[in-house]
Motif scaffolding. Structure first.
Motif, PDB file in Angstrom:
ATOM      1  N   GLU A 164      73.753  14.733  35.712  1.00  0.00           N
ATOM      2  CA  GLU A 164      74.433  14.828  37.008  1.00  0.00           C
ATOM      3  C   GLU A 164      74.568  13.465  37.675  1.00  0.00           C
ATOM      4  OE1 GLU A 164      72.936  19.397  37.959  1.00  0.00           O
ATOM      5  OE2 GLU A 164      71.647  17.681  38.364  1.00  0.00           O
ATOM      6  N   THR A 165      73.518  12.650  37.612  1.00  0.00           N
ATOM      7  CA  THR A 165      73.605  11.317  38.208  1.00  0.00           C
ATOM      8  C   THR A 165      74.596  10.439  37.457  1.00  0.00           C
ATOM      9  OG1 THR A 165      71.625  10.719  36.919  1.00  0.00           O
ATOM     10  CG2 THR A 165      71.301  11.263  39.248  1.00  0.00           C
ATOM     11  N   THR A 166      74.679  10.604  36.145  1.00  0.00           N
ATOM     12  CA  THR A 166      75.669   9.854  35.364  1.00  0.00           C
ATOM     13  C   THR A 166      77.078  10.201  35.826  1.00  0.00           C
ATOM     14  OG1 THR A 166      74.394   9.366  33.372  1.00  0.00           O
ATOM     15  CG2 THR A 166      76.733   9.776  33.067  1.00  0.00           C
ATOM     16  N   TYR A 167      77.360  11.477  35.994  1.00  0.00           N
ATOM     17  CA  TYR A 167      78.701  11.871  36.449  1.00  0.00           C
ATOM     18  C   TYR A 167      78.978  11.340  37.857  1.00  0.00           C
ATOM     19  CZ  TYR A 167      82.831  14.460  37.712  1.00  0.00           C
ATOM     20  OH  TYR A 167      84.096  14.773  38.133  1.00  0.00           O
ATOM     21  N   LEU A 168      77.974  11.383  38.732  1.00  0.00           N
ATOM     22  CA  LEU A 168      78.160  10.985  40.133  1.00  0.00           C
ATOM     23  C   LEU A 168      78.054   9.467  40.340  1.00  0.00           C
ATOM     24  CD1 LEU A 168      76.050  13.816  41.808  1.00  0.00           C
ATOM     25  CD2 LEU A 168      78.552  13.590  41.848  1.00  0.00           C
ATOM     26  N   GLY A 169      77.633   8.739  39.306  1.00  0.00           N
ATOM     27  CA  GLY A 169      77.509   7.291  39.426  1.00  0.00           C
ATOM     28  C   GLY A 169      76.309   6.848  40.245  1.00  0.00           C
ATOM     29  N   VAL A 170      75.271   7.679  40.276  1.00  0.00           N
ATOM     30  CA  VAL A 170      74.056   7.369  41.046  1.00  0.00           C
ATOM     31  C   VAL A 170      73.000   6.786  40.104  1.00  0.00           C
ATOM     32  CG1 VAL A 170      72.178   8.377  42.411  1.00  0.00           C
ATOM     33  CG2 VAL A 170      74.530   9.198  42.717  1.00  0.00           C
ATOM     34  N   PRO A 171      72.383   5.657  40.448  1.00  0.00           N
ATOM     35  CA  PRO A 171      71.321   5.109  39.599  1.00  0.00           C
ATOM     36  C   PRO A 171      70.204   6.130  39.383  1.00  0.00           C
ATOM     37  CG  PRO A 171      71.970   3.502  41.244  1.00  0.00           C
ATOM     38  CD  PRO A 171      72.660   4.787  41.608  1.00  0.00           C
ATOM     39  N   CYS A 172      69.727   6.222  38.138  1.00  0.00           N
ATOM     40  CA  CYS A 172      68.690   7.197  37.790  1.00  0.00           C
ATOM     41  C   CYS A 172      67.575   6.509  37.021  1.00  0.00           C
ATOM     42  CB  CYS A 172      69.292   8.325  36.955  1.00  0.00           C
ATOM     43  SG  CYS A 172      68.126   9.640  36.536  1.00  0.00           S
ATOM     44  N   LEU A 173      66.350   6.637  37.507  1.00  0.00           N
ATOM     45  CA  LEU A 173      65.169   6.113  36.837  1.00  0.00           C
ATOM     46  C   LEU A 173      64.433   7.306  36.246  1.00  0.00           C
ATOM     47  CD1 LEU A 173      65.824   4.274  39.459  1.00  0.00           C
ATOM     48  CD2 LEU A 173      63.562   3.291  39.036  1.00  0.00           C
ATOM     49  N   THR A 174      64.418   7.405  34.919  1.00  0.00           N
ATOM     50  CA  THR A 174      63.816   8.556  34.252  1.00  0.00           C
ATOM     51  C   THR A 174      62.445   8.175  33.720  1.00  0.00           C
ATOM     52  OG1 THR A 174      65.975   9.484  33.677  1.00  0.00           O
ATOM     53  CG2 THR A 174      64.092  10.226  32.394  1.00  0.00           C
ATOM     54  N   LEU A 175      61.417   8.832  34.232  1.00  0.00           N
ATOM     55  CA  LEU A 175      60.039   8.508  33.876  1.00  0.00           C
ATOM     56  C   LEU A 175      59.639   9.265  32.617  1.00  0.00           C
ATOM     57  CD1 LEU A 175      58.369   8.490  37.417  1.00  0.00           C
ATOM     58  CD2 LEU A 175      59.513   6.638  36.185  1.00  0.00           C
ATOM     59  N   ARG A 176      60.213   8.826  31.503  1.00  0.00           N
ATOM     60  CA  ARG A 176      59.927   9.421  30.202  1.00  0.00           C
ATOM     61  C   ARG A 176      60.037   8.344  29.133  1.00  0.00           C
ATOM     62  NH1 ARG A 176      63.871  14.536  29.759  1.00  0.00           N
ATOM     63  NH2 ARG A 176      63.526  14.036  27.560  1.00  0.00           N
ATOM     64  N   ASN A 177      59.401   8.604  27.991  1.00  0.00           N
ATOM     65  CA  ASN A 177      59.482   7.669  26.873  1.00  0.00           C
ATOM     66  C   ASN A 177      60.798   7.795  26.120  1.00  0.00           C
ATOM     67  OD1 ASN A 177      56.861   6.679  27.280  1.00  0.00           O
ATOM     68  ND2 ASN A 177      55.962   8.385  26.132  1.00  0.00           N
ATOM     69  N   ASN A 178      61.441   8.944  26.232  1.00  0.00           N
ATOM     70  CA  ASN A 178      62.633   9.209  25.444  1.00  0.00           C
ATOM     71  C   ASN A 178      63.505  10.202  26.190  1.00  0.00           C
ATOM     72  OD1 ASN A 178      61.426  11.873  24.854  1.00  0.00           O
ATOM     73  ND2 ASN A 178      60.032  10.660  23.595  1.00  0.00           N
ATOM     74  N   THR A 179      64.707  10.418  25.665  1.00  0.00           N
ATOM     75  CA  THR A 179      65.602  11.402  26.270  1.00  0.00           C
ATOM     76  C   THR A 179      66.447  12.052  25.187  1.00  0.00           C
ATOM     77  OG1 THR A 179      67.380  11.808  27.864  1.00  0.00           O
ATOM     78  CG2 THR A 179      67.364   9.652  26.776  1.00  0.00           C
ATOM     79  N   GLU A 180      66.685  13.343  25.350  1.00  0.00           N
ATOM     80  CA  GLU A 180      67.589  14.068  24.465  1.00  0.00           C
ATOM     81  C   GLU A 180      69.033  13.876  24.892  1.00  0.00           C
ATOM     82  OE1 GLU A 180      66.364  16.566  27.874  1.00  0.00           O
ATOM     83  OE2 GLU A 180      65.333  15.270  26.448  1.00  0.00           O
ATOM     84  N   ARG A 181      69.233  13.112  25.949  1.00  0.00           N
ATOM     85  CA  ARG A 181      70.583  12.824  26.459  1.00  0.00           C
ATOM     86  C   ARG A 181      70.821  11.313  26.455  1.00  0.00           C
ATOM     87  NH1 ARG A 181      68.390  17.386  28.735  1.00  0.00           N
ATOM     88  NH2 ARG A 181      69.840  19.088  29.191  1.00  0.00           N
ATOM     89  N   PRO A 182      70.835  10.686  25.277  1.00  0.00           N
ATOM     90  CA  PRO A 182      70.935   9.225  25.201  1.00  0.00           C
ATOM     91  C   PRO A 182      72.229   8.669  25.761  1.00  0.00           C
ATOM     92  CG  PRO A 182      71.224  10.206  23.029  1.00  0.00           C
ATOM     93  CD  PRO A 182      70.742  11.305  23.933  1.00  0.00           C
ATOM     94  N   GLU A 183      73.282   9.503  25.823  1.00  0.00           N
ATOM     95  CA  GLU A 183      74.552   9.029  26.370  1.00  0.00           C
ATOM     96  C   GLU A 183      74.423   8.664  27.843  1.00  0.00           C
ATOM     97  OE1 GLU A 183      74.373  13.458  26.975  1.00  0.00           O
ATOM     98  OE2 GLU A 183      73.903  12.066  25.329  1.00  0.00           O
ATOM     99  N   THR A 184      73.449   9.264  28.551  1.00  0.00           N
ATOM    100  CA  THR A 184      73.264   8.918  29.962  1.00  0.00           C
ATOM    101  C   THR A 184      72.702   7.505  30.117  1.00  0.00           C
ATOM    102  OG1 THR A 184      71.005   9.842  30.107  1.00  0.00           O
ATOM    103  CG2 THR A 184      72.861  11.332  30.562  1.00  0.00           C
ATOM    104  N   VAL A 185      72.067   7.009  29.060  1.00  0.00           N
ATOM    105  CA  VAL A 185      71.549   5.636  29.059  1.00  0.00           C
ATOM    106  C   VAL A 185      72.586   4.672  28.500  1.00  0.00           C
ATOM    107  CG1 VAL A 185      69.746   4.101  28.187  1.00  0.00           C
ATOM    108  CG2 VAL A 185      69.171   6.457  28.830  1.00  0.00           C
ATOM    109  N   SER A 186      73.189   5.020  27.360  1.00  0.00           N
ATOM    110  CA  SER A 186      74.132   4.110  26.698  1.00  0.00           C
ATOM    111  C   SER A 186      75.462   4.019  27.429  1.00  0.00           C
ATOM    112  CB  SER A 186      74.364   4.556  25.252  1.00  0.00           C
ATOM    113  OG  SER A 186      74.912   5.867  25.216  1.00  0.00           O
TER     114      SER A 186
END
Length: 362
Positions: free
Chosen positions: A289-311
């Motif tokens: 949701e933050t990716t779509y809205l253009g809001v900076p997101c800090l995810t407190l995890r070692n990994n993500t199943e949604r790598p496109e939100t990072v790349s």
């Protein structure tokens, strides 16, 4: 074609709502598709489930299995027991599950043992971290499913590498983004916005519920204290998941800038996210949701199943490294955050594409 649609936890409702609307539109044009909506009751807090039917304009479920809380095994087993009875009384052609919660896995297993085909919406996501219960749910569900609807091409590749065939996989986009786009005009200020005198783009939203962050009391205390100390000029709104609240009550922390609220209705929570300076989370859906809205997101995890939100998007992964978190917050406050883009097919039409496929299958 008779489809049983499963929803169990908060994220599921945003994913099924646009699909239900798309099926209804198709039926108005003479489609033979029909559905039965099953709420497993995995989320039983009113703010985590019941309000979504009204807010997202979807019908009340045909049945609520009412499984409630419990350990991973207890909750999964209870869903299986009650859903088996539901399936015997109301057979169908396909069981459609979404996401990666316990209800997703449980209903997929029951369906296959009753020789019913399974459709997995949001298939193929992988964090490659078996310490995450959701990863196990994703893997098992994908191993059993007959039809896969994916949010990204990478998800399809993950499925191919584990034995799925090309003609089972349909890249359609993201139904959660369908809900976001359809409901943006309905976003509404929560009471806390005025009570705390918040200013647009000058506050943060935080959510935490992953076992890796909230089950260890010392770790959760360090996260809370670090974030509270880093944002001295911005308030942080923290809608608290019931799981997290239980731990926080034991910690009895005193914070200056973090303000706790009850879980919020979808239109209220998304208003906060959309107008925020940034979001701190360990959720999967909020990364999207933050990716779509253009809001900076800090995810407190070692990994993500949604790598496109990072790349592609506005998300950044932060393992629990206090120096890294502190430095990243400094970077954010200095205005040095990346400009993200919206991934392909995150355009509000994923549910329409799914229904087109279902029509062909019918």
């Amino acid at each position: 074609m008779r489809i049983t649609i499963i929803a169990g936890a908060r994220p599921n409702f945003m994913k099924i709502a646009p699909l239900i609307h798309a099926i209804n539109r198709s039926r108005e044009k003479g489609s033979s598709l029909s559905y039965r909506l099953v709420h497993t009751g995995q989320h039983y807090d009113k703010n985590l489930s019941d309000t979504f039917f009204k807010d997202l304009n979807i019908p009340n479920p045909d049945v609520n299995l009412g499984v409630g809380s419990g350990s991973q095994a207890v909750q999964t087993a209870n869903v299986m027991i009650k859903f088996e009875e539901e399936m015997i009384n109301h057979p169908c052609d396909y069981v459609l599950v979404v996401g990666d919660v316990n209800s997703t896995l449980a209903c997929a297993v029951v369906a296959k043992k009753l020789h019913t085909k399974v459709i997995h919406v949001e298939a193929g996501l992988r964090s490659f971290d078996l310490d995450m219960p959701e990863e196990i749910n994703r893997m098992v569900t994908d191993a059993l499913a007959d039809i896969y609807f994916t949010t990204t091409p990478e998800a399809g590749y993950n499925l191919i590498t584990t034995g799925a065939k090309n003609d089972q996989i349909y890249f359609v986009g993201n139904t959660m983004i369908d809900s976001l786009i359809a409901n943006q005009s309905k976003f509404v200020k929560p009471a806390a916005f005025n009570e705390l005198n918040l200013q647009q783009k000058n506050y943060l939203v935080m959510t935490l519920h992953r076992p890796s962050n909230v089950d260890e009391m010392d770790k959760l205390a360090r996260i809370i204290n670090l974030i509270d100390s880093k944002f001295t000029d911005k308030k942080i709104i923290f809608p608290v998941h019931p799981r997290t609240r239980q731990v926080l009550e034991k910690l009895n922390l005193s914070t200056q800038n973090i303000h706790l609220t009850e879980p919020l209705r979808y239109p209220e929570f998304m208003y906060l996210v959309k107008e925020s300076f940034a979001v701190i989370t360990d959720s999967g859906g909020i990364q999207e949701e933050t990716t779509y809205l253009g809001v900076p997101c800090l995810t407190l995890r070692n990994n993500t199943e949604r790598p496109e939100t990072v790349s592609v998007g506005t998300n950044m992964l932060l393992a629990f490294d206090e120096e890294l978190i502190s430095a990243t917050i400094d970077q954010l406050q200095a205005g040095n955050w990346k400009t993200g883009k919206v991934p392909v097919f995150w355009d509000g039409k994923a549910s329409e594409r799914i229904v087109e496929v279902l029509e062909k299958l019918a």
